[in-house]
Design a protein around this motif. Structure first.
Motif, mmCIF file in Angstrom:
data_model
loop_
_atom_site.group_PDB
_atom_site.id
_atom_site.type_symbol
_atom_site.label_atom_id
_atom_site.label_comp_id
_atom_site.label_asym_id
_atom_site.label_seq_id
_atom_site.Cartn_x
_atom_site.Cartn_y
_atom_site.Cartn_z
ATOM 1 N N THR A 48 8.050 27.653 -8.417
ATOM 2 C CA THR A 48 6.904 27.929 -7.466
ATOM 3 C C THR A 48 5.644 28.247 -8.063
ATOM 4 O OG1 THR A 48 7.659 30.302 -7.035
ATOM 5 C CG2 THR A 48 8.417 28.603 -5.609
ATOM 6 N N GLY A 49 5.367 29.506 -8.317
ATOM 7 C CA GLY A 49 4.053 30.126 -8.968
ATOM 8 C C GLY A 49 4.182 31.618 -8.753
ATOM 9 N N GLN A 50 3.149 32.130 -9.256
ATOM 10 C CA GLN A 50 2.891 33.664 -9.021
ATOM 11 C C GLN A 50 3.068 34.400 -7.860
ATOM 12 O OE1 GLN A 50 -0.262 35.260 -11.397
ATOM 13 N NE2 GLN A 50 -0.352 33.721 -12.894
ATOM 14 N N GLU A 51 3.335 35.495 -7.756
ATOM 15 C CA GLU A 51 3.472 36.341 -6.650
ATOM 16 C C GLU A 51 2.142 36.435 -5.952
ATOM 17 O OE1 GLU A 51 4.610 40.880 -5.178
ATOM 18 O OE2 GLU A 51 4.705 40.394 -7.164
ATOM 19 N N ASN A 52 2.163 36.040 -4.850
ATOM 20 C CA ASN A 52 1.151 36.037 -3.731
ATOM 21 C C ASN A 52 0.226 34.831 -3.920
ATOM 22 O OD1 ASN A 52 1.613 38.612 -2.398
ATOM 23 N ND2 ASN A 52 0.884 39.850 -4.095
ATOM 24 N N SER A 53 0.551 33.886 -4.619
ATOM 25 C CA SER A 53 -0.194 32.735 -4.939
ATOM 26 C C SER A 53 -0.205 31.638 -3.549
ATOM 27 C CB SER A 53 0.189 31.981 -6.448
ATOM 28 O OG SER A 53 1.724 31.847 -6.179
ATOM 29 N N ALA A 54 -0.674 30.643 -3.406
ATOM 30 C CA ALA A 54 -0.561 29.627 -2.639
ATOM 31 C C ALA A 54 0.693 28.805 -3.024
ATOM 32 C CB ALA A 54 -1.899 28.624 -2.744
ATOM 33 N N TYR A 55 1.261 28.585 -4.093
ATOM 34 C CA TYR A 55 2.314 27.940 -4.525
ATOM 35 C C TYR A 55 3.281 28.728 -3.921
ATOM 36 C CZ TYR A 55 0.310 24.870 -8.258
ATOM 37 O OH TYR A 55 -0.618 23.909 -8.746
ATOM 38 N N GLU A 56 3.480 30.083 -3.974
ATOM 39 C CA GLU A 56 4.730 30.846 -3.507
ATOM 40 C C GLU A 56 4.649 30.710 -1.979
ATOM 41 O OE1 GLU A 56 6.255 35.197 -4.279
ATOM 42 O OE2 GLU A 56 4.344 35.016 -3.227
ATOM 43 N N ALA A 57 3.448 30.563 -1.498
ATOM 44 C CA ALA A 57 3.377 30.472 0.038
ATOM 45 C C ALA A 57 3.880 29.292 0.542
ATOM 46 C CB ALA A 57 1.913 30.804 0.564
ATOM 47 N N GLN A 76 12.319 29.751 -7.710
ATOM 48 C CA GLN A 76 11.952 30.410 -8.869
ATOM 49 C C GLN A 76 10.377 30.838 -8.843
ATOM 50 O OE1 GLN A 76 14.532 29.437 -12.167
ATOM 51 N NE2 GLN A 76 12.820 29.775 -13.550
ATOM 52 N N ALA A 77 10.097 31.891 -9.240
ATOM 53 C CA ALA A 77 8.732 32.411 -9.441
ATOM 54 C C ALA A 77 8.483 31.768 -10.947
ATOM 55 C CB ALA A 77 8.439 33.807 -9.310
ATOM 56 N N SER A 78 7.125 31.687 -11.280
ATOM 57 C CA SER A 78 6.704 31.163 -12.414
ATOM 58 C C SER A 78 5.259 31.839 -12.775
ATOM 59 C CB SER A 78 6.720 29.753 -12.859
ATOM 60 O OG SER A 78 5.720 29.233 -12.032
ATOM 61 N N GLY A 98 8.964 21.110 -8.496
ATOM 62 C CA GLY A 98 8.177 22.207 -8.432
ATOM 63 C C GLY A 98 6.554 21.697 -8.186
ATOM 64 N N PHE A 99 5.442 22.791 -8.176
ATOM 65 C CA PHE A 99 4.155 22.333 -7.915
ATOM 66 C C PHE A 99 3.506 22.183 -9.478
ATOM 67 C CE2 PHE A 99 5.077 24.796 -4.063
ATOM 68 C CZ PHE A 99 4.852 23.680 -3.146
ATOM 69 N N VAL A 100 2.886 21.176 -9.789
ATOM 70 C CA VAL A 100 2.277 20.972 -11.025
ATOM 71 C C VAL A 100 0.757 20.671 -10.787
ATOM 72 C CG1 VAL A 100 1.911 19.641 -13.176
ATOM 73 C CG2 VAL A 100 4.320 20.414 -12.153
ATOM 74 N N GLN A 101 -0.125 21.045 -11.341
ATOM 75 C CA GLN A 101 -1.629 20.874 -11.131
ATOM 76 C C GLN A 101 -1.875 19.462 -11.978
ATOM 77 O OE1 GLN A 101 -4.885 23.426 -13.093
ATOM 78 N NE2 GLN A 101 -4.935 24.240 -11.005
ATOM 79 N N SER A 102 -2.686 18.579 -11.147
ATOM 80 C CA SER A 102 -3.101 17.526 -11.801
ATOM 81 C C SER A 102 -4.136 17.699 -13.215
ATOM 82 C CB SER A 102 -4.181 16.563 -10.812
ATOM 83 O OG SER A 102 -5.206 17.353 -10.453
ATOM 84 N N GLY A 103 -3.881 16.525 -14.194
ATOM 85 C CA GLY A 103 -4.538 16.980 -15.591
ATOM 86 C C GLY A 103 -3.500 17.856 -16.231
ATOM 87 N N ALA A 195 -15.543 38.414 -15.174
ATOM 88 C CA ALA A 195 -15.303 37.114 -14.353
ATOM 89 C C ALA A 195 -13.779 36.900 -14.378
ATOM 90 C CB ALA A 195 -15.918 35.914 -14.781
ATOM 91 N N LEU A 196 -13.381 36.248 -13.013
ATOM 92 C CA LEU A 196 -12.146 36.093 -12.860
ATOM 93 C C LEU A 196 -11.907 34.267 -12.630
ATOM 94 C CD1 LEU A 196 -8.876 36.281 -12.103
ATOM 95 C CD2 LEU A 196 -9.716 37.199 -10.046
ATOM 96 N N ILE A 197 -11.226 33.688 -13.481
ATOM 97 C CA ILE A 197 -10.886 32.151 -13.047
ATOM 98 C C ILE A 197 -9.560 32.007 -12.384
ATOM 99 C CG2 ILE A 197 -10.781 29.861 -14.192
ATOM 100 C CD1 ILE A 197 -13.388 31.603 -14.682
ATOM 101 N N MET A 198 -9.704 31.215 -11.335
ATOM 102 C CA MET A 198 -8.505 30.985 -10.791
ATOM 103 C C MET A 198 -8.601 29.403 -10.256
ATOM 104 S SD MET A 198 -8.239 34.206 -8.020
ATOM 105 C CE MET A 198 -6.661 33.323 -7.142
ATOM 106 N N SER A 199 -7.343 28.586 -10.191
ATOM 107 C CA SER A 199 -7.321 27.480 -9.628
ATOM 108 C C SER A 199 -6.222 27.556 -8.541
ATOM 109 C CB SER A 199 -6.735 26.562 -10.702
ATOM 110 O OG SER A 199 -6.891 25.324 -10.201
ATOM 111 N N SER A 200 -6.495 27.647 -7.170
ATOM 112 C CA SER A 200 -5.801 27.874 -6.285
ATOM 113 C C SER A 200 -6.182 27.179 -4.923
ATOM 114 C CB SER A 200 -5.507 29.479 -5.874
ATOM 115 O OG SER A 200 -4.800 29.713 -4.910
ATOM 116 N N ALA A 201 -5.328 26.857 -3.927
ATOM 117 C CA ALA A 201 -5.641 26.422 -2.596
ATOM 118 C C ALA A 201 -6.074 27.788 -1.830
ATOM 119 C CB ALA A 201 -4.339 25.971 -1.935
ATOM 120 N N PRO A 202 -6.822 27.539 -0.898
ATOM 121 C CA PRO A 202 -7.533 28.601 -0.254
ATOM 122 C C PRO A 202 -6.467 29.467 0.605
ATOM 123 C CG PRO A 202 -7.954 26.645 0.753
ATOM 124 C CD PRO A 202 -7.386 26.179 -0.216
ATOM 125 N N ASP A 203 -5.197 29.031 0.644
ATOM 126 C CA ASP A 203 -4.063 30.023 1.305
ATOM 127 C C ASP A 203 -3.728 31.069 0.570
ATOM 128 O OD1 ASP A 203 -3.770 26.871 1.503
ATOM 129 O OD2 ASP A 203 -2.825 27.751 3.371
#
Length: 441
Positions: A48-57, A76-78, A98-103, A195-203
């Motif tokens: 999935t992804g990190q805790e509280n991330s859109a991937y996990e949800a 499994q978290a990652s 699992g979920f993988v980001q394009s690029g 500053a904080l960089i994130m790449s995430s869905a709005p969920d």
């Protein structure tokens, strides 16, 4: 009762006649069931992804959908997209999907690692949240600022490096940190980073909280269209005015963002039947309209540099497999796997079916015809004996005929073959009269 008795015997004989063919078909079908195309597993290891991330949800929603068909996802978290990609492609890892980001990779590398895409699922824009009294309009304005790009396995860190490169900057021009999203958010709110960089869905819960936090600004990629032209895996998306909170008008204006897409990536060893089931779940989860996508835009076979699995291509072209539209998943899968066997069994049945009726008739009539051999032995015994011994032999053969008649009277055959039975009994009487005539010349 006699009719029922005869009918039961007829059914038994019919089954016995069909027995060898049925046994052959069952053996062939059983071997095919085990060897031709193994049944799909009931468990899938999903990263999935990190805790509280859109991937996990989203992964939890997939688990709920798949559980409706008695398929469990072992989540499994990652740390993020890059770790997911590494785990799925690792031959020693149990992770299958699992979920993988394009690029995150290119087509050649994906093929060499045995990776396939089930399709793009949703946009996950690059979000740059920052603390500053004035609005920042260029990436170059982040020079010398303390910026968190996420942990090593996250896609945001890799993308931000590419963004720096096209703006003529190096990583050394900023003070990078690699905290996970949750501690990084705390650090931003405490003023420990700029500053904080994130790449995430709005969920993502963290993302939605940051969008509504006073003093935290969202960077507007005014050059978003240019970024999408430079990087084919990026799309230009717009966060509409007021979509976060209409009452508070958050955001107060349209914000331009650049966005990769989240892709459902699997190892090519994933059972084909599970691909269709996962995509049906994806349609329910991602098929609606969202902040950045229109109704029915996702899942899609576009926006991915990883080759789309053949089974997924069929799904996008024709929809769910035919039998899965009307039957339960496991029953439909059984029919889909065994249809070749059914055809082979049909081809085997046609020629064998021509043998069965004569075999059935022979089995019924053999109960009658076998006694004609006994009658013939009685006649031979009389024909071969000397005249002076004929009286004694005739008495013995009368006893044999009585035994034969007693046993014949216990024969049960279908009513449609009763003529043969009565014919046998009349022939027994014929032989008896001949024997008696020899006893009383």
């Amino acid at each position: 009762m006699s009719k029922i008795k005869f009918t039961l015997f007829s059914l038994r004989d019919l089954l016995i006649a069909f027995g060898p063919m049925l046994l052959m078909i069952l053996v062939v079908g059983g071997l095919a069931y085990k060897l031709v195309d193994p049944a799909p597993p009931r468990q899938i290891d999903f990263i999935t992804g990190q805790e509280n991330s859109a991937y996990e949800a989203y992964a939890k929603r997939y688990a709920a959908e798949m559980a409706k068909n008695q398929i469990s996802l072992n989540l499994q978290a990652s740390q993020g997209s890059q770790e997911n990609l590494d785990k799925i492609s690792d031959p020693d890892s149990v992770i299958e999907i699992g979920f993988v980001q394009s690029g995150s990779t290119d087509e050649a590398e994906a093929r060499s690692k045995g990776l396939v895409s089930l399709g793009s699922l949703f946009y996950e824009p690059i979000w740059i949240f920052y603390r500053d009294k004035k609005e920042l309009t260029s990436i170059t304005q982040f020079k010398n600022k303390r910026i968190n790009v996420g942990s090593e396995g996250m896609g945001g860190a890799r993308l931000f490096k590419q963004i720096l490169d096209v703006n003529g900057m190096q990583e050394s021009d900023v003070q990078l940190s690699r905290l996970a999203n949750t501690p990084a958010t705390v650090a931003l709110l405490d003023g420990k980073i700029d500053a904080l960089i994130m790449s995430s869905a709005p969920d993502s819960l963290i993302l939605q909280m940051l969008l509504q936090t006073p003093g935290i600004q969202l960077f507007d990629f005014t050059q978003a269209e240019a970024y999408s032209r430079r990087f084919p895996f990026l799309s230009h998306v717009v966060l509409p005015r007021g979509i976060v909170d209409f009452g508070k008008n958050i955001p107060s204006r349209d914000v331009h963002l650049i966005s990769p897409t989240a892709t459902l990536v699997a190892h090519e060893s994933l059972h084909p039947a599970l691909i269709g089931q996962l995509l049906q779940a994806a349609q329910k989860i991602h098929g609606g309209a969202g902040w950045f996508s229109k109704q029915g835009e996702f899942p899609s076979d576009r926006y991915s540099e990883i080759p789309v699995a053949a089974q997924a291509e069929k799904f996008y072209k024709n929809g769910p497999p035919f039998f899965q539209r009307y039957l339960s998943f496991w029953l439909a899968n059984f029919v889909e796997r065994m249809w070749v066997v059914f055809l082979a069994a049909g081809a085997l049945f046609l020629p064998l079916s021509k043998i069965i009726p004569p075999l059935y008739v022979w089995r019924i009539r053999s109960r009658v015809y076998q006694w004609y051999g006994k009658l013939r032995l009685v006649e031979q015994a009389l024909d071969e004996v000397a005249p002076e011994q004929r009286q004694q032999v005739a008495q013995q053969q009368l006893k044999n005929l009585d035994e034969i008649e007693e046993k014949v009277n216990r024969i049960s055959i279908p009513l449609s073959y009763a003529e043969e039975l009565y014919g046998l009994r009349s022939h027994i009487n014929f032989v008896r009269k001949r024997v008696q005539s020899l006893m009383n010349p």
